[in-house]
Scaffold this active site. Structure first.
Site, short mmCIF file in Angstrom:
data_model
loop_
_atom_site.label_atom_id
_atom_site.label_comp_id
_atom_site.label_asym_id
_atom_site.label_seq_id
_atom_site.Cartn_x
_atom_site.Cartn_y
_atom_site.Cartn_z
N SER A 120 0.81 -1.22 0.00
CA SER A 120 0.00 0.00 0.00
C SER A 120 0.84 1.26 0.00
O SER A 120 0.30 2.35 -0.18
CB SER A 120 -0.92 0.01 1.23
OG SER A 120 -0.15 0.01 2.42
N HIS A 141 -2.29 -2.68 -5.97
CA HIS A 141 -2.74 -2.40 -4.60
C HIS A 141 -4.24 -2.56 -4.51
O HIS A 141 -5.00 -1.68 -4.93
CB HIS A 141 -2.32 -0.99 -4.19
CG HIS A 141 -2.81 -0.59 -2.84
ND1 HIS A 141 -3.12 0.69 -2.49
CD2 HIS A 141 -3.07 -1.35 -1.72
CE1 HIS A 141 -3.55 0.74 -1.25
NE2 HIS A 141 -3.53 -0.49 -0.77
N GLU A 153 -5.21 0.09 -7.34
CA GLU A 153 -4.18 1.00 -7.83
C GLU A 153 -3.15 0.18 -8.61
O GLU A 153 -2.57 -0.77 -8.08
CB GLU A 153 -3.49 1.71 -6.67
CG GLU A 153 -4.36 2.78 -6.03
CD GLU A 153 -3.62 3.53 -4.94
OE1 GLU A 153 -3.64 4.77 -4.97
OE2 GLU A 153 -3.04 2.88 -4.05
N ASN A 191 -3.89 6.89 -0.80
CA ASN A 191 -3.40 7.27 0.53
C ASN A 191 -3.01 8.74 0.58
O ASN A 191 -3.21 9.41 1.59
CB ASN A 191 -2.21 6.39 0.93
CG ASN A 191 -2.64 5.13 1.67
OD1 ASN A 191 -3.64 5.13 2.36
ND2 ASN A 191 -1.88 4.07 1.50
#
Length: 520
Positions: A120, A141, A153, A191
Site C-alpha cells: 500500500s 494495490h 491501484e 493514501n
C-alpha cells in the site's frame, strides 16, 4: 480467457484471501500459498465460505461458486519453481526487506510470471531493484475488503514494461474492478488523497477552534462526506493512521501541505487508538461511539434584528422566517459577516463594524438551505442542513446568544465554533482540493483517476477536484491565499494546478496540455 489464467497468491491473510476469491471468481486458476499450513487451510476455507455466501445472496449462482472453488489450489511453498504461473501477487507483511527477499527468489523460481506486489505504500521500484528483470514487476494495490472495494491501484515501477502495465490493467478490468493508474510515489494515489481531510481537521482541533464531534458534523453535513475525519481515524485506529500521516509527509520531503499534527503521536502513546482500544477521539461502549449531544439553540425570530453584511440568500431566508433583517449596522442589531478565507473578526474590521456586535456564518452552508436541503433529522441520520456560526472572542455574549437564536429560526442545525484563521469547512475543503491538485500537478495520476480513486478508495461522494469545481476554484484559491496571508504558514501554499485553473476559470478536472502534445 483471463489475461493471467494461472495465478499464485503469496500470503493467506486478509488481503491474500480476498485476492484469491476475486481472481477465482473471475475464472483464473489460483494457487493460494503461505509458509503456514494453518494459514493456508484457514484461508481456503474462508474463501469457500465467502463464495457460498455470495451465491446465497444471489450475487452469483451456486454452480459458479462451486466452479470458482474448484479453481483454487493451496500450497505451503510460496517460492516453489514453476513454468506455469502467469502472475504472482504478493500480500505479505509490509516490510521492504521481506518483500525484496521474496521477489529475489520468485524472479528465479517463476521465470514467466509477472511479479506484482499488493503493497500500500512501499516503492515498487525499490522492490524491483533486487530482481534481474525489473520490467516484469508492478504494483497491484487492492483495498480491503477486496471483493467489495471496486478499485485497484496499478503502480508501475520506474522500469516496468508497457506490456506488463497494459496486462495488469486488463487483469483488473477482467475481475470487474476499476484500475486507477498511479505513479510510484509515497502512498501512491489514494493514501495521498486521504491526507487532505485529517491533517487540516487535526490542525483545527489542536487550535481549539472546535471539538472532534463538531468538526465531524461540519464535514458530514457541509462537505457531504459519509464520515467525519475523527470517526474515520477511530475506525481505522490511530496506530494505523498516524504512521501513514508521518510516512507520506516524510516521503514528500516535508512538504508542509502534508504536515501532520504533533498531537497524534501523543494520543498513540496514551493508547487512545479508537474503537480497538475503547477510546480515541470518542469513547466507546460495546463498540458504539458515545457522541456528545449537540447544543440545540431555541429558535426565536424576534430575538434580535440581524444585519447580514452583503445581503444575499441568507438575508432572504431569514426574512421569510420572520427575522427582522436591517439594511445596516445599528445599536440594536447584530451584524453577520460571511468570511471567506479569513477570520470573522477581521471581516468585521474590514467592514467597519463593532466587533462586540458581530458574528460570522460560513457561507459554504448557505446553499444547502437555498436548495431546500432537509432540515429535520438528528445524529446519525445522514446529512442535514447546517450553519457553522463563528463566535469572535470580542463578541458580547448576550448579543451573540440572541443572534444564534435568530439564526436557529431557519430550522437547520447550528454549530458554533471559535474564530480561527478561516471557517472550519472552508479550511478542510481547501486542504482536500489542494492535495488533489498537487497530485495532478506532479502527474501522479490523471485528473479523472484522481477523482475516481477518491470516490472508490475513500468513499467520497465527489472526488476532490469535482468538489473544488462545485465550490469554485476561485473561492478555493481565495481561501488558501487568505489563510497563507493571515498565518504565514506554507501548509496553505496553493498548487500551481489550482492557481492556473482558477486564473483561467477552467475546471480542476481539465487535463494539462503537455509538450509532446504539440509535436504529434
Amino acid at each position: 480467457m483471463p489475461p493471467f489464467p494461472r495465478i499464485r497468491v503469496v500470503g493467506a491473510g486478509t488481503m491474500g484471501r480476498g485476492i484469491t476469491q476475486l481472481a477465482a471468481g473471475a475464472g483464473c486458476s489460483v494457487e493460494l500459498t503461505d509458509v503456514s499450513a494453518t494459514a493456508v487451510d484457514d484461508g481456503a476455507a474462508f474463501v469457500s465460505r465467502m463464495l457460498h455466501r455470495a451465491a446465497a445472496k444471489g450475487l452469483t449462482t451456486a454452480a459458479e461458486a462451486e466452479a470458482a472453488i474448484g479453481r483454487i489450489r493451496t500450497g505451503t511453498d510460496p517460492t516453489a519453481p514453476s513454468d506455469d504461473i502467469d502472475l504472482v501477487v504478493e500480500a505479505v507483511v509490509e516490510r521492504l526487506d521481506v518483500k525484496q527477499r521474496l521477489f529475489a527468489t520468485l524472479s528465479g523460481a517463476l521465470p514467466r510470471a509477472v511479479l506484482a506486489s499488493n503493497t500500500s505504500s512501499l516503492s515498487i521500484t525499490a522492490i524491483a531493484s533486487v530482481v534481474a528483470d525489473p520490467s516484469r514487476v508492478i504494483g497491484l494495490h487492492f483495498f480491503n475488503p477486496v471483493p467489495l472495494m471496486k478499485i485497484v491501484e496499478v503502480v508501475p515501477g520506474t522500469r516496468t514494461s508497457p506490456d506488463v502495465l497494459a496486462a495488469a490493467r486488463a487483469f483488473v478490468e477482467h475481475t470487474g474492478h476499476t484500475p486507477v493508474q498511479a505513479k510510484d510515489s509515497p502512498g501512491f494515489l489514494v493514501n495521498l488523497l486521504g491526507r487532505g481531510l485529517p491533517t487540516e481537521a487535526l490542525a483545527v482541533l489542536d487550535e481549539d477552534v472546535a471539538d472532534a464531534a463538531d468538526i465531524d458534523r461540519i464535514v458530514r453535513d457541509m462537505l457531504y462526506l459519509k464520515m467525519g475525519p475523527f470517526e474515520l481515524m477511530d475506525l481505522s485506529g490511530l496506530d494505523v493512521s498516524h504512521p501513514v500521516l508521518e510516512s507520506i509527509w516524510k516521503g514528500f520531503y516535508g512538504d508542509e501541505r502534508l504536515r501532520p499534527a504533533g498531537s497524534t503521536q501523543v494520543r498513540v502513546s496514551a493508547g487512545l487508538l479508537g474503537r480497538k482500544s475503547g477510546e480515541g477521539f470518542y469513547r466507546y461502549a460495546d463498540g458504539v461511539p458515545q457522541v456528545p449531544a449537540e447544543h440545540a439553540a431555541a429558535p426565536d425570530p424576534t430575538a434580535v434584528p440581524l444585519h447580514i453584511v452583503g445581503g444575499g440568500p441568507l438575508a432572504d431566508l431569514l426574512r421569510a422566517r420572520g427575522v427582522t433583517v436591517s439594511d445596516g449596522p445599528s445599536d440594536s442589531a447584530v451584524s453577520v459577516v460571511q468570511p471567506l478565507g479569513r477570520p470573522a473578526y477581521l471581516a468585521a474590521i474590514e467592514h467597519g463594524l463593532d466587533p462586540r456586535r458581530t458574528i460570522g456564518v460560513d457561507p459554504l452552508g448557505v446553499p444547502l438551505l437555498t436548495a431546500g436541503y432537509r432540515v429535520d433529522g438528528g445524529e446519525g441520520e445522514g446529512h442535514r442542513a447546517r450553519l457553522a456560526v463563528i463566535a469572535p472572542f470580542t463578541v458580547d455574549r448576550d448579543a451573540g446568544r440572541r443572534a444564534v437564536r435568530a439564526l436557529a429560526s431557519l430550522g437547520c442545525a447550528i454549530t458554533v465554533t471559535a474564530d480561527g484563521p478561516a471557517p472550519v469547512a472552508q479550511r478542510i475543503a481547501a486542504s482536500m482540493v489542494n492535495v488533489a491538485s498537487m497530485a495532478a500537478e506532479k502527474g501522479l495520476a490523471n485528473p479523472d483517476d484522481i477523482d475516481r480513486g477518491a470516490r472508490l478508495g475513500l468513499g467520497y461522494p465527489l472526488g476532490p477536484l469535482a468538489m473544488g469545481d462545485s465550490i469554485g476554484p476561485q473561492r478555493i484559491l481565495a481561501i488558501l491565499d487568505g489563510l497563507l496571508d493571515y498565518t504565514g504558514d506554507p501548509r496553505y501554499r496553493a498548487s500551481g494546478w489550482l492557481r492556473a485553473r482558477a486564473d483561467l476559470r477552467l475546471s480542476l478536472l481539465d487535463p494539462a496540455a503537455r509538450p509532446h502534445d504539440l509535436l504529434g
